[in-house]
Structures are given as structure tokens and as C-alpha cells.
Design a protein around this motif. Sequence first.
Motif, mmCIF file in Angstrom:
data_model
loop_
_atom_site.group_PDB
_atom_site.id
_atom_site.type_symbol
_atom_site.label_atom_id
_atom_site.label_comp_id
_atom_site.label_asym_id
_atom_site.label_seq_id
_atom_site.Cartn_x
_atom_site.Cartn_y
_atom_site.Cartn_z
ATOM 1 N N ASP A 98 -41.120 117.810 -7.163
ATOM 2 C CA ASP A 98 -40.048 116.595 -6.595
ATOM 3 C C ASP A 98 -39.382 117.459 -5.742
ATOM 4 O O ASP A 98 -39.186 116.262 -4.322
ATOM 5 C CB ASP A 98 -38.812 116.436 -7.925
ATOM 6 C CG ASP A 98 -37.910 115.603 -7.506
ATOM 7 O OD1 ASP A 98 -38.003 114.328 -6.991
ATOM 8 O OD2 ASP A 98 -36.257 115.759 -7.150
ATOM 9 N N GLU A 99 -39.138 118.498 -5.442
ATOM 10 C CA GLU A 99 -38.550 119.162 -4.196
ATOM 11 C C GLU A 99 -39.247 119.203 -2.975
ATOM 12 O O GLU A 99 -38.739 118.946 -1.809
ATOM 13 C CB GLU A 99 -38.091 120.672 -5.106
ATOM 14 C CG GLU A 99 -37.448 121.421 -3.198
ATOM 15 C CD GLU A 99 -37.508 123.327 -3.683
ATOM 16 O OE1 GLU A 99 -36.623 123.825 -2.817
ATOM 17 O OE2 GLU A 99 -37.787 123.554 -4.983
ATOM 18 N N ILE B 1 -42.192 111.768 -5.182
ATOM 19 C CA ILE B 1 -43.526 112.760 -5.932
ATOM 20 C C ILE B 1 -42.769 113.080 -7.215
ATOM 21 O O ILE B 1 -42.572 114.497 -6.746
ATOM 22 C CB ILE B 1 -44.738 113.418 -5.711
ATOM 23 C CG1 ILE B 1 -45.232 112.472 -4.666
ATOM 24 C CG2 ILE B 1 -45.509 113.111 -7.309
ATOM 25 C CD1 ILE B 1 -45.706 111.641 -4.838
ATOM 26 N N PRO B 2 -42.229 112.787 -8.085
ATOM 27 C CA PRO B 2 -41.567 113.552 -9.349
ATOM 28 C C PRO B 2 -41.702 114.432 -10.974
ATOM 29 O O PRO B 2 -41.311 115.181 -11.106
ATOM 30 C CB PRO B 2 -40.034 112.724 -9.657
ATOM 31 C CG PRO B 2 -41.043 111.582 -9.835
ATOM 32 C CD PRO B 2 -41.756 111.529 -8.420
ATOM 33 N N ALA C 228 -50.365 110.208 -5.196
ATOM 34 C CA ALA C 228 -50.157 109.958 -3.590
ATOM 35 C C ALA C 228 -49.180 108.374 -4.244
ATOM 36 O O ALA C 228 -48.632 107.721 -4.904
ATOM 37 C CB ALA C 228 -51.550 109.710 -3.190
ATOM 38 N N LEU C 229 -48.254 108.665 -3.095
ATOM 39 C CA LEU C 229 -48.024 107.484 -2.651
ATOM 40 C C LEU C 229 -46.880 106.984 -0.945
ATOM 41 O O LEU C 229 -47.251 108.053 0.081
ATOM 42 C CB LEU C 229 -46.035 107.543 -2.874
ATOM 43 C CG LEU C 229 -44.925 107.368 -2.484
ATOM 44 C CD1 LEU C 229 -44.726 105.506 -3.120
ATOM 45 C CD2 LEU C 229 -43.090 107.768 -2.501
ATOM 46 N N ALA D 26 -48.058 113.131 -1.443
ATOM 47 C CA ALA D 26 -49.553 113.677 -2.363
ATOM 48 C C ALA D 26 -48.716 114.877 -3.334
ATOM 49 O O ALA D 26 -48.350 115.751 -2.045
ATOM 50 C CB ALA D 26 -50.805 113.548 -1.768
ATOM 51 N N VAL D 27 -49.293 114.929 -4.081
ATOM 52 C CA VAL D 27 -49.302 116.780 -4.653
ATOM 53 C C VAL D 27 -50.121 115.945 -5.619
ATOM 54 O O VAL D 27 -50.529 115.867 -6.611
ATOM 55 C CB VAL D 27 -47.937 116.466 -5.893
ATOM 56 C CG1 VAL D 27 -48.405 117.600 -6.760
ATOM 57 C CG2 VAL D 27 -46.923 116.291 -4.826
ATOM 58 N N THR D 28 -50.787 117.371 -5.678
ATOM 59 C CA THR D 28 -52.868 118.025 -6.297
ATOM 60 C C THR D 28 -52.478 118.857 -6.598
ATOM 61 O O THR D 28 -51.724 120.153 -6.056
ATOM 62 C CB THR D 28 -53.245 118.237 -4.775
ATOM 63 O OG1 THR D 28 -53.987 116.496 -3.945
ATOM 64 C CG2 THR D 28 -54.814 117.968 -5.575
ATOM 65 N N ALA D 29 -53.501 119.157 -7.386
ATOM 66 C CA ALA D 29 -52.937 120.094 -8.810
ATOM 67 C C ALA D 29 -54.271 120.553 -9.149
ATOM 68 O O ALA D 29 -54.671 119.362 -9.883
ATOM 69 C CB ALA D 29 -51.588 120.017 -9.796
#
Length: 377
Positions: A118-119, A125-126, A312-313, A325-328
Motif C-alpha cells: 500500500d505504501e 495496490i493495498p 496490477a492496476l 503493480a506489485v510482484t511477489a
Amino acid sequence: MDLAGAINRLTARWAAEHTAGSTVFSGAGAWPLLAFLAEAADGAARAELEDAIGVPAARGAEAGRAALELMASIPAVRAALGLWTRPGLPVRDAWLATLPSGAHGTLTGQAALDAWADEHTGGLIPRMPIDLDDDVLLVLATALAVRTTWDVPFDERGGSLTSGPWAPARPKLITRMTREPADVRRADTPGGPLTLIRVAGDGDLDVHLVIGAEDRSPGSVLADGIAALSGPQTPAPGFTESPGVSITKARSSQRHDRVSLTLPPFEVRATHDLLGIPGTMGLGAASDPSHGHFSAISADVPLYIAQAQQSALARFQTKGFEAAAVTAVAASRAMAVRPAHRVHHVEAVLSHPFATLAVHRPTGLVLTATWLAEPSG
């Protein structure tokens, strides 16, 4: 090292996988994570990851850091990498030293991971796209956020589309008028002609609308559009019509050519299981739970990739564009039973079928790619 070229090749390979429906994804968000994994991987996993990133695995960490630094240097972009490990997992100091300073933390729970996502995406992307359970020993993630304000904003307008498959849906429309015919270009690609329309924003960012014939597949338009950004392009106005573009001559009291652009605003969200496209992401061997693949990360615990996800958004609005986008990836002890993956339903607000590519203007780095398939209504 041609970082933008290597990252764009991964993005194009990913784009070619897409066959239907709306989506948004970021090869730029996934690439640094894969690069750090490549240098730490062994055997077949190392070879597959090296092929995916397009640079020698021995330089993976160096390339990953350089990619993050490049993206963080773009005024319109925020980029970060984080690593979290269980207190009982011994991690090699040599591998930790390859990561950006301050990236390593202790894996305490889902709430801390979600707060980081989120930060570092400014709330876009929360939630971290990982299901944290007791088997997860390590989480490695990247966050990418893109925000730009248009040089020339759009206006909301009445009326509706008069032709095309989305005309009956009567979607809300936005429009603008500019004096930049060179922003509308035609590219002749292996799959047929494309129109690329540049919408310039601040922070060294352009968003390109990529339009092909209505019967072309999404993957074809996306992949050929990415390739066309670095190839020769012919301005459409004054030369020939191209998909989505018509050219007329009219009397005017002004001496300038005019370009009118009309489209529905949109929002698209998607979640991707990267283990579902192992050939593209280079994670086929690395996700085999029968033995470990990352002895450079931990000498004592054999690790395999149990989860790999991206959320992703993308939003295209009257005043600007934002995407994230957050990829993990989550690693577990090898020889464990592979956890089932959550099935996600993708919902999006759509427009006439076209792609959008958010591009760093000076380097041509494609930060996010979007395909729009249905009107928003």
C-alpha cells in the motif's frame, strides 16, 4: 547493458501470452525480481531465469539494482524492492549484500506485507499478492507506481459512439483537440498495420494508445506495439489512414493541423499467477518442490518458489494516467506439498479494443501494458 531492451523483451513475451479479455501487467515490475533470483539460482532454474531476463545470470543482481535505480530516477515513477524472511531461515550474508540497502526485514505477518504494498504504490495496490501461510519462509517483492498528468487534458463530452462494436453500450467519452499530428503514427507490423497515438504526460512519461484491426488478437497488438515503439514509424496524417484513424480536409481560420482524440476513460485491474506462464517468467524449474534451487540464498534450507503473483492496476482519466503493480514470490522448503493457488476473477472498465503502453520517454522502457476489450458502459 541495454536494460530497457531486456525488460521490454520480457514484456513483449508476456504480452504475446494474452488471448482474450481485459488485463494490465508490468514486465518492468517483474523483471528486477527475476534478475535477483537468477543470480541466486542453481542448475536448470538458473538457466531458465537467465533466458527470461535476457542478461547473464552472473550479473542478475547488478542488473536488478540498475533496473530499480533506472525506474526510481523517472520523475513519474516510484519503485522499490523488499525481502522478508522467517527468523528461523538462515540466509547467506553474501546474497543479502546484493540487495538494495534496507530491503531486508523479518516476515511477521500478512498485515506488514500489505502495508508495504500500500505504501509503495500510494494506495493503488493495498494488498501483497501472496497468501502467507506457515510454509512460506521467504517473500521477495517489487512495487512499481506510475502517475502522470497530461500536457493537454481531456474534456468530458456528451453523445455516444456512432460505430464499432461498443456503440450500443453508450460508454462515457472523453475527448481533446491538439495540434500535434506527429503524435499519431502508423506502424506496419507482421500482424498488420497498427496506429500508435502518443498522449504526453509530465515526469518524462508518455502513454501510447495502440490500435489494430478489430479482428486482431490482443497478444498480437500488444507484442507488435511494443516492438513498434523502437522501430521506424510513419506519421499517419497526410499519408494514409490507419486503424481507428480517419483523415479529412476542411477549411479553417487557423493554419495548424488538428488532431482529435476520443475514447472512454477506463480502469483495469488484474492479478496474474506467474507460475501459470513458466516459460515466459523462467520459473518452471524453480517451482519444482522436489529439491532446492537457491543455495546462494540459504545453504541449510532447500528452497523452491511456491507462489509467484502480480497484482496490477491502470487508470486513464481526463487529467492523467496512473498505474501500479506489485510482484511477489514466496519460497518454501523443498519436498513440501505445493500449496493450491487462489483463482482470481478479473473485473475491468473497458473501451474500444486497444492497448496502452506507459513508456519512459528518454529510454523507451515500457513500464506497464494494458489491453482493453469491453466498454465501461
